[in-house]
Write a protein that holds these residues in place. Structure first.
Motif, PDB file in Angstrom:
ATOM      1  N   THR A 187     -13.553  14.527   9.035  1.00 32.23           N
ATOM      2  CA  THR A 187     -12.469  14.670  10.029  1.00 32.23           C
ATOM      3  C   THR A 187     -11.627  15.915   9.729  1.00 32.23           C
ATOM      4  O   THR A 187     -11.401  16.261   8.576  1.00 32.23           O
ATOM      5  N   ALA A 234      -5.120  15.519  10.910  1.00 27.20           N
ATOM      6  CA  ALA A 234      -5.859  15.403  12.171  1.00 27.20           C
ATOM      7  C   ALA A 234      -4.870  15.248  13.322  1.00 27.20           C
ATOM      8  O   ALA A 234      -3.657  15.313  13.131  1.00 27.20           O
ATOM      9  N   LEU A 280     -20.144   9.153   4.532  1.00 29.13           N
ATOM     10  CA  LEU A 280     -20.457   8.188   5.589  1.00 29.13           C
ATOM     11  C   LEU A 280     -20.568   6.755   5.064  1.00 29.13           C
ATOM     12  O   LEU A 280     -21.257   5.929   5.660  1.00 29.13           O
ATOM     13  N   LYS A 288     -17.859  10.353  16.126  1.00 30.19           N
ATOM     14  CA  LYS A 288     -17.706  10.314  17.583  1.00 30.19           C
ATOM     15  C   LYS A 288     -19.071  10.090  18.232  1.00 30.19           C
ATOM     16  O   LYS A 288     -20.099  10.143  17.575  1.00 30.19           O
ATOM     17  N   ARG A 301     -20.914  -2.754   4.266  1.00 29.38           N
ATOM     18  CA  ARG A 301     -20.405  -1.450   4.718  1.00 29.38           C
ATOM     19  C   ARG A 301     -18.882  -1.451   4.626  1.00 29.38           C
ATOM     20  O   ARG A 301     -18.226  -2.466   4.925  1.00 29.38           O
ATOM     21  N   ALA A 350     -19.809   2.372  11.129  1.00 30.96           N
ATOM     22  CA  ALA A 350     -19.349   1.534  10.018  1.00 30.96           C
ATOM     23  C   ALA A 350     -19.965   0.134  10.049  1.00 30.96           C
ATOM     24  O   ALA A 350     -19.737  -0.660   9.131  1.00 30.96           O
TER      25      ALA A 350
HETATM   26  C1  LIG Z   1      -7.438   8.580  18.767  1.00 25.74           C
HETATM   27  C2  LIG Z   1      -8.370   9.249  17.788  1.00 25.74           C
HETATM   28  C3  LIG Z   1      -8.071  10.532  17.358  1.00 25.74           C
HETATM   29  C4  LIG Z   1      -8.944  11.201  16.469  1.00 25.74           C
HETATM   30  N1  LIG Z   1      -8.614  12.454  16.062  1.00 25.74           N
HETATM   31  C5  LIG Z   1      -9.457  13.140  15.269  1.00 25.74           C
HETATM   32  C6  LIG Z   1      -9.145  14.470  14.842  1.00 25.74           C
HETATM   33  O1  LIG Z   1      -8.089  15.004  15.141  1.00 25.74           O
HETATM   34  N2  LIG Z   1     -10.076  15.124  14.117  1.00 25.74           N
HETATM   35  C7  LIG Z   1     -11.258  14.575  13.778  1.00 25.74           C
HETATM   36  O2  LIG Z   1     -12.071  15.237  13.127  1.00 25.74           O
HETATM   37  N3  LIG Z   1     -11.558  13.289  14.104  1.00 25.74           N
HETATM   38  C8  LIG Z   1     -10.676  12.574  14.829  1.00 25.74           C
HETATM   39  N4  LIG Z   1     -10.967  11.271  15.167  1.00 25.74           N
HETATM   40  C9  LIG Z   1     -12.156  10.635  14.587  1.00 25.74           C
HETATM   41  C10 LIG Z   1     -11.790   9.898  13.283  1.00 25.74           C
HETATM   42  O3  LIG Z   1     -11.011  10.708  12.449  1.00 25.74           O
HETATM   43  C11 LIG Z   1     -13.056   9.530  12.485  1.00 25.74           C
HETATM   44  O4  LIG Z   1     -13.869   8.728  13.272  1.00 25.74           O
HETATM   45  C12 LIG Z   1     -12.725   8.826  11.149  1.00 25.74           C
HETATM   46  O5  LIG Z   1     -13.903   8.612  10.442  1.00 25.74           O
HETATM   47  C13 LIG Z   1     -12.044   7.516  11.364  1.00 25.74           C
HETATM   48  O6  LIG Z   1     -11.609   6.998  10.118  1.00 25.74           O
HETATM   49  P1  LIG Z   1     -11.453   5.409   9.948  1.00 25.74           P
HETATM   50  O7  LIG Z   1     -10.598   5.155   8.759  1.00 25.74           O
HETATM   51  O8  LIG Z   1     -11.032   4.807  11.219  1.00 25.74           O
HETATM   52  O9  LIG Z   1     -12.936   5.024   9.570  1.00 25.74           O
HETATM   53  P2  LIG Z   1     -13.949   4.021  10.288  1.00 25.74           P
HETATM   54  O10 LIG Z   1     -14.150   4.473  11.688  1.00 25.74           O
HETATM   55  O11 LIG Z   1     -13.506   2.634  10.074  1.00 25.74           O
HETATM   56  O12 LIG Z   1     -15.270   4.332   9.433  1.00 25.74           O
HETATM   57  C14 LIG Z   1     -15.823   5.618   9.477  1.00 25.74           C
HETATM   58  C15 LIG Z   1     -16.752   5.834   8.292  1.00 25.74           C
HETATM   59  O13 LIG Z   1     -15.993   5.868   7.090  1.00 25.74           O
HETATM   60  C16 LIG Z   1     -16.571   4.974   6.146  1.00 25.74           C
HETATM   61  N5  LIG Z   1     -15.497   4.435   5.309  1.00 25.74           N
HETATM   62  C17 LIG Z   1     -14.314   3.926   5.718  1.00 25.74           C
HETATM   63  N6  LIG Z   1     -13.626   3.490   4.653  1.00 25.74           N
HETATM   64  C18 LIG Z   1     -14.383   3.734   3.555  1.00 25.74           C
HETATM   65  C19 LIG Z   1     -14.232   3.481   2.163  1.00 25.74           C
HETATM   66  N7  LIG Z   1     -13.144   2.903   1.660  1.00 25.74           N
HETATM   67  N8  LIG Z   1     -15.240   3.838   1.338  1.00 25.74           N
HETATM   68  C20 LIG Z   1     -16.366   4.424   1.828  1.00 25.74           C
HETATM   69  N9  LIG Z   1     -16.563   4.689   3.115  1.00 25.74           N
HETATM   70  C21 LIG Z   1     -15.581   4.345   3.980  1.00 25.74           C
HETATM   71  C22 LIG Z   1     -17.231   3.908   6.990  1.00 25.74           C
HETATM   72  O14 LIG Z   1     -18.229   3.209   6.268  1.00 25.74           O
HETATM   73  C23 LIG Z   1     -17.810   4.744   8.118  1.00 25.74           C
HETATM   74  O15 LIG Z   1     -19.012   5.300   7.704  1.00 25.74           O
HETATM   75  C24 LIG Z   1     -10.117  10.555  16.019  1.00 25.74           C
HETATM   76  C25 LIG Z   1     -10.396   9.249  16.433  1.00 25.74           C
HETATM   77  C26 LIG Z   1      -9.521   8.599  17.305  1.00 25.74           C
HETATM   78  C27 LIG Z   1      -9.799   7.192  17.706  1.00 25.74           C
END
Ligand SMILES: Cc1cc2nc3c(=O)[nH]c(=O)nc-3n(C[C@H](O)[C@H](O)[C@H](O)COP(=O)(O)OP(=O)(O)OC[C@H]3O[C@@H](n4cnc5c(N)ncnc54)[C@H](O)[C@@H]3O)c2cc1C
Length: 432
Positions: free
Chosen positions: A127, A112, A172, A389, A43, A55
């Motif tokens: 997001t 975001a 996803l 979330k 993943r 993830a």
């Molecule tokens: C403090 C905070 C604020 C937030 N604010 C917002 C907001 O304003 N709006 C909103 O909509 N959401 C918001 N979120 C939620 C956040 O944007 C999502 O959970 C987002 O998916 C996180 O991205 P990440 O890079 O951390 O991915 P991860 O949480 O590490 O992974 C999420 C998903 O993405 C996939 N993924 C990651 N990298 C790749 C890749 N290279 N190739 C294929 N798939 C991949 C993973 O497999 C998984 O399925 C917030 C979260 C936090 C903690």
């Protein structure tokens, strides 16, 4: 390529301890291709800002693309789509890309609430920021490069894959490991944001369309206790500069806040982006929080449900009725808007959308006890849970909310016939 041993750590919010036993960080696409081809299951992990096991791969392998080359290339007529595009390493954080775009006189349409999130991870879950006429962040995606289950490097765009591209963007992590993302960009612009305190909830609900259209991007924060809403209005300037906030003043009869505000009552404001109508670069105003600070309230859990815009006020009334149950667990709630899009698994797919977000105290048992009530109250409005979330609905409830969910499952089975990129979370909440 490093392998971080057996403790992969937790999500950003500490809400989930990863059960995967290895984290790989390849430094070249060839290393990544070899890795993916050789593993039975893997993943992708982004910047860990999701709150669940989305993830994760219990007992298995995760891979981060954060150490792949991240150079930024601009194409004035990107992918032949008649708009400028930028192609960037998928593990790049929005906050790191943004100043590089500004240096080139460019901007993204939206961001975001915080700039710390990786582009690939944000796009993969739909997001979003806020704005009646602005799509979620994934709508900026004009092309993707990904390593597929057999280790091949596949480049896709709407023109190369007209039938499937809309299924490949909010994916996803189920179709492959994205290595580079091509985003539509526009000329750089400035934004001024102004906060209004204690707007009566009844006034917000009675004039919801006027409130959310008072700026380019509008967020309403409220604790579901008492009647006060804090409204953040972000306006593009200079187009609307002189009278930017007149609509709100006229509508609500309120002056702007007399100082900087944090969405969570009582929290210091140093981490928030500049307010009080001071114009600044798009990326220093559209997020609520600055890149240099750890944002938000610290340890927290988040949930969000996305409802059709034309049912939003009813849905908000339904949440309001649960106020006494919700409020004790809540730091703050945020309501945002976004334009409809065509991406199969986007929470705004096919409908202009309002997101009803909850930042909860770090009390998993309490939150998990309330979520079934919240989801039942929002079910009549076809509320789609934010993929990143915390939510409890299973695949039987979630998949029917997306008209193209069956097509997505078929696409995943075609591109990844051995289910290399699937995990228990996806089985429970989407694939069934
Ligand atoms: C403090 C905070 C604020 C937030 N604010 C917002 C907001 O304003 N709006 C909103 O909509 N959401 C918001 N979120 C939620 C956040 O944007 C999502 O959970 C987002 O998916 C996180 O991205 P990440 O890079 O951390 O991915 P991860 O949480 O590490 O992974 C999420 C998903 O993405 C996939 N993924 C990651 N990298 C790749 C890749 N290279 N190739 C294929 N798939 C991949 C993973 O497999 C998984 O399925 C917030 C979260 C936090 C903690």
């Amino acid at each position: 390529m490093t392998d971080q041993g057996t403790d992969v750590g937790t999500t950003w919010g500490g809400t989930h301890r990863f059960e995967a036993t290895r984290l790989h960080r390849p430094t070249s696409v060839d290393q990544l291709r070899e890795l993916v081809a050789g593993l039975p299951a893997v993943r992708a992990l982004g910047s860990r800002h999701s709150f669940t096991a989305l993830a994760d791969l219990p007992g298995g392998d995760l891979v981060s693309v954060a150490d792949l080359p991240a150079e930024v290339t601009v194409d004035a007529d990107g992918a032949g789509i008649g708009a400028a595009t930028v192609t960037v390493g998928a593990g790049t954080r929005y906050g790191d890309l943004a100043p590089q775009l500004l240096e080139r006189g460019l901007a993204l349409a939206n961001l975001a609430s915080l700039p710390h999130i990786s582009i690939a991870g944000a796009v993969a879950t739909g997001t979003h920021g806020s704005g009646d006429r602005v799509g979620s962040l994934a709508t900026a995606v004009a092309g993707l490069e990904l390593v597929t289950a057999d280790g091949e490097l596949l480049t896709v765009s709407r023109s190369s894959h007209p039938d499937d591209f809309d299924g490949m963007v909010v994916a996803l992590g189920a179709l492959g490991v994205v290595t580079r993302v091509t985003l539509t960009v526009e000329p750089a612009f400035e934004v001024a944001q102004t906060v209004f305190d204690d707007v009566p909830l009844d006034a917000v609900l009675a004039h919801y369309d006027e409130v959310t259209s008072a700026g380019y991007s509008v967020s309403c924060f409220l604790p579901w206790a008492g009647d006060g809403v804090q409204v953040w209005v972000k306006q593009r300037v200079p187009k609307h500069s002189a009278d930017a906030f007149e609509p709100m003043r006229e509508l609500l009869g309120l002056p702007p806040a007399d100082g900087p505000r944090h969405p969570v009552p009582g929290v210091a404001t140093e981490a928030t982006t500049e307010q009080r109508g001071v114009p600044g670069p798009w990326f220093e105003r559209l997020p609520h929080f600055r890149l240099a600070f750890e944002p938000s309230a610290g340890d927290e859990i988040q949930s969000e449900y996305l409802v059709p815009r034309d049912r939003a006020v009813e849905a908000l009334e339904a949440v309001r009725a649960l106020g006494p149950m919700i409020a004790p667990l809540l730091f703050i709630s945020e309501i945002r808007t976004m334009d409809a899009d065509t991406l199969w698994l986007s929470p705004a797919s096919g409908r202009a959308t309002v997101g009803i977000h909850f930042t909860w105290h770090p009390d998993p048992a309490g939150v998990l006890a309330v979520l079934p009530h919240l989801e039942a109250a929002l079910a009549p409005f076809d509320a789609r849970p934010h993929w990143g979330k915390l939510f409890v609905a299973g695949a039987d409830a979630v998949a029917p909310l997306y008209p193209r969910a069956t097509d997505f499952v078929a696409l995943a089975e075609q591109m990844d016939p051995t289910a290399k990129f699937r995990n228990p979370f996806l089985a429970e909440h989407l694939f069934g």
